[in-house]
Design an enzyme around this catalytic site. Structure first.
Site, short mmCIF file in Angstrom:
data_model
loop_
_atom_site.label_atom_id
_atom_site.label_comp_id
_atom_site.label_asym_id
_atom_site.label_seq_id
_atom_site.Cartn_x
_atom_site.Cartn_y
_atom_site.Cartn_z
N TYR A 26 0.84 -1.21 0.00
CA TYR A 26 0.00 0.00 0.00
C TYR A 26 0.87 1.25 0.00
O TYR A 26 1.84 1.34 0.78
CB TYR A 26 -0.90 0.00 1.24
CG TYR A 26 -1.80 1.22 1.29
CD1 TYR A 26 -2.85 1.36 0.39
CD2 TYR A 26 -1.60 2.22 2.23
CE1 TYR A 26 -3.67 2.49 0.42
CE2 TYR A 26 -2.42 3.34 2.27
CZ TYR A 26 -3.46 3.47 1.36
OH TYR A 26 -4.26 4.58 1.39
N LYS A 69 3.40 9.34 8.97
CA LYS A 69 2.94 8.84 10.28
C LYS A 69 3.77 9.38 11.46
O LYS A 69 3.59 10.53 11.84
CB LYS A 69 2.91 7.31 10.28
CG LYS A 69 1.88 6.76 9.27
CD LYS A 69 1.65 5.28 9.47
CE LYS A 69 0.88 4.65 8.33
NZ LYS A 69 -0.57 4.85 8.36
N ASP A 80 9.27 3.15 0.50
CA ASP A 80 8.15 3.80 1.17
C ASP A 80 8.21 3.40 2.64
O ASP A 80 7.79 2.31 3.02
CB ASP A 80 6.83 3.37 0.51
CG ASP A 80 5.64 4.04 1.17
OD1 ASP A 80 5.84 4.79 2.15
OD2 ASP A 80 4.50 3.80 0.71
N1 PMP Z 1 2.55 4.40 2.34
C1 PMP Z 1 2.46 3.50 3.35
C2 PMP Z 1 3.48 2.41 3.43
C3 PMP Z 1 1.45 3.60 4.29
O1 PMP Z 1 1.37 2.71 5.29
C4 PMP Z 1 0.51 4.66 4.19
C5 PMP Z 1 -0.62 4.80 5.19
N2 PMP Z 1 -1.08 3.64 5.77
C6 PMP Z 1 0.64 5.56 3.14
C7 PMP Z 1 1.67 5.42 2.24
C8 PMP Z 1 -0.32 6.70 2.99
O2 PMP Z 1 -0.15 7.60 4.03
P1 PMP Z 1 -1.33 8.60 4.46
O3 PMP Z 1 -2.43 7.77 5.03
O4 PMP Z 1 -0.67 9.53 5.43
O5 PMP Z 1 -1.74 9.32 3.22
#
Ligand code: PMP
Length: 443
Positions: A149, A276, A248
């Protein structure tokens, strides 16, 4: 199962009915929904959340991992108050010094971050990273891994959780939309790779001329680590074929350890995205990495003050980018974690081993998988290396357990992973184990 707790959460049920009148599905982020209704919270302190019916929970969701200092940390409150008090405002709309301080702090832990830019979320961070990579390489396809994700836009909302019937072979997985509204050309622009599987390298070689970036969660979902040789080969090949490697680390940054998964693997990606934890519970994302890639977005020429024409620059802007209050809260969070992270890691290991022991005493095969301060409870005897392995776990039993845990004051969204904070201590772990003991005995 959850029906029996309806009386206990009657106010949540009522608010959900009201929410459905004003928001599609009663939620403002689809991930927050679960059946028959999500729980509405109205308070939190330390490791605990309190719902609108007055029930309290040990919180292992921690806003999807963001709140690594738990709820309402006094030092963060103090930082926010004094930032406002000292500057008299909470937003300048201009450059300010905290942007530099924060960048230097990131560099301390992520040595590959020559330069960085701020965004307002993890989604925006991965989006900017991909745009930078495409602009830098001039190649417009991207590759991502099945089950990974990266945020909520069409280019990456592919093969998050494809059905068995649609997902294709592991030699060449199909690119399967995970959302409505994704058109055929978007599906074709994203190549889907199998994770922890050497077939990924053959696919990459085949499409190397078109692929500008490979985006990877170095620990899938925050709990399935990549094998080290898999990572090394991925780094080698992307370098060889002029493909920008993007880690990521929105979940893993400051949760695996202070330098993220890249310091764990000893591998430097070209770009890193963070989110986060770094915002201390406020919306913040970062894209950092090689200077020459980040320079794609510079409005001036390197080593000169010559102003470039907008069309010669990768557009990047945002009203709230580098928000001073958020950077102040984030910096304070990182400062505290420098001293307290080891303790969080120790507590996480303790909880994982106590849970595994308990499940094994009950004769249920369970693995608490993960590294750092995130893990997942997987009911399976098999080795879990990727999305396809994960699909084979016993979700039916896990769901049953999760709903009963909610009823017994342990909060994790059903089927979700666990994250710990500096505020989770032995008392909370004991309460968690006792709740599990009760739930597993009653299964
Ligand atoms: N990349 C990863 C690996 C994530 O875990 C998340 C959120 N769960 C995101 C991108 C997207 O981040 P946000 O919810 O702050 O848009």
């Amino acid at each position: 199962m959850f029906q029996s707790s309806r009386v206990k959460t009657a106010n949540s049920a009522r608010l959900f009915e009201n929410a459905k009148e004003v928001m599609p599905g009663g939620v403002t982020a689809n991930i927050k929904f679960f059946s028959p209704h999500p729980l509405f919270m109205d308070g939190g302190e330390g490791a605990y959340l309190r719902d609108v019916d007055g029930n309290d929970y040990v919180d292992y969701m921690l806003s999807y991992g963001a709140l690594m200092l738990g709820h309402g940390h006094p030092a963060i409150k103090e930082t926010l108050y004094s930032q406002i008090e000292n500057s008299g405002t909470w937003l300048f709309g201009t450059p300010h010094e905290l942007e530099i301080q924060f960048a230097n702090k990131m560099k301390q832990f992520f040595p590959g971050m020559d330069f960085l830019r701020y965004t307002n979320s993890g989604t925006e961070a991965t989006l900017l990273a991909l745009r930078l990579a495409e602009s830098y390489t001039g190649k417009h396809k991207i590759a991502k891994f099945e089950g990974h994700y990266h945020g909520g836009y069409n280019k990456v909302l592919l093969s998050l959780d494809p059905d068995l019937a649609e997902r294709g072979s592991s030699e060449e997985p199909n690119s399967v939309p995970s959302s409505k509204g994704i058109n055929r050309s978007q599906v074709q622009e994203t190549v889907v790779l199998p994770y922890n599987d050497n077939n990924a390298f053959e696919i990459l070689k085949k499409h190397a001329n078109e692929i500008g970036a490979v985006l990877i969660e170095p620990v899938q979902g925050g709990f399935i680590p990549a094998g080290s040789s898999f990572m090394s080969e991925l780094r080698y090949l992307t370098e060889e074929y002029n493909i920008v490697l993007i880690f990521d680390e929105v979940k893993t940054g400051f949760r695996i350890n202070l330098g993220g998964a890249q310091s764990y693997y000893g591998i430097q990606p070209d770009l890193t995205t963070l989110g986060k934890v770094i915002g201390g519970g406020f919306p913040l994302g970062v894209v950092g990495g090689k200077k020459e890639i980040l320079m794609e977005s510079s409005p001036i020429k390197e080593d000169s003050s010559e102003i470039l024409k907008p069309r010669d620059v990768l557009f990047h802007s945002g009203t709230y980018n580098g928000h001073p209050l958020i950077l102040a809260a984030g910096l304070k969070t990182i400062d505290i974690l420098e001293n307290e992270l080891d303790n969080v890691l120790m507590k996480t290991d303790l909880l994982k081993s106590e849970l595994e022991l308990l499940f094994s005493e009950k004769g249920i095969p369970m693995q608490a998988i993960g590294i750092g301060s995130i893990f997942n409870v997987i009911i399976s005897e098999e080795r879990i290396l990727n999305y396809r392995d994960y699909c084979e776990a016993n979700f039916k039993m896990r769901k049953k357990i999760d709903y009963q845990l909610l009823y017994n004051g342990i909060y994790s969204k059903p089927l979700s992973r666990y994250s710990l904070s500096t505020r989770h201590g032995e008392k909370e772990i004991e309460r968690t184990i006792n709740a599990y003991e009760k739930v597993l005995t009653g299964l």
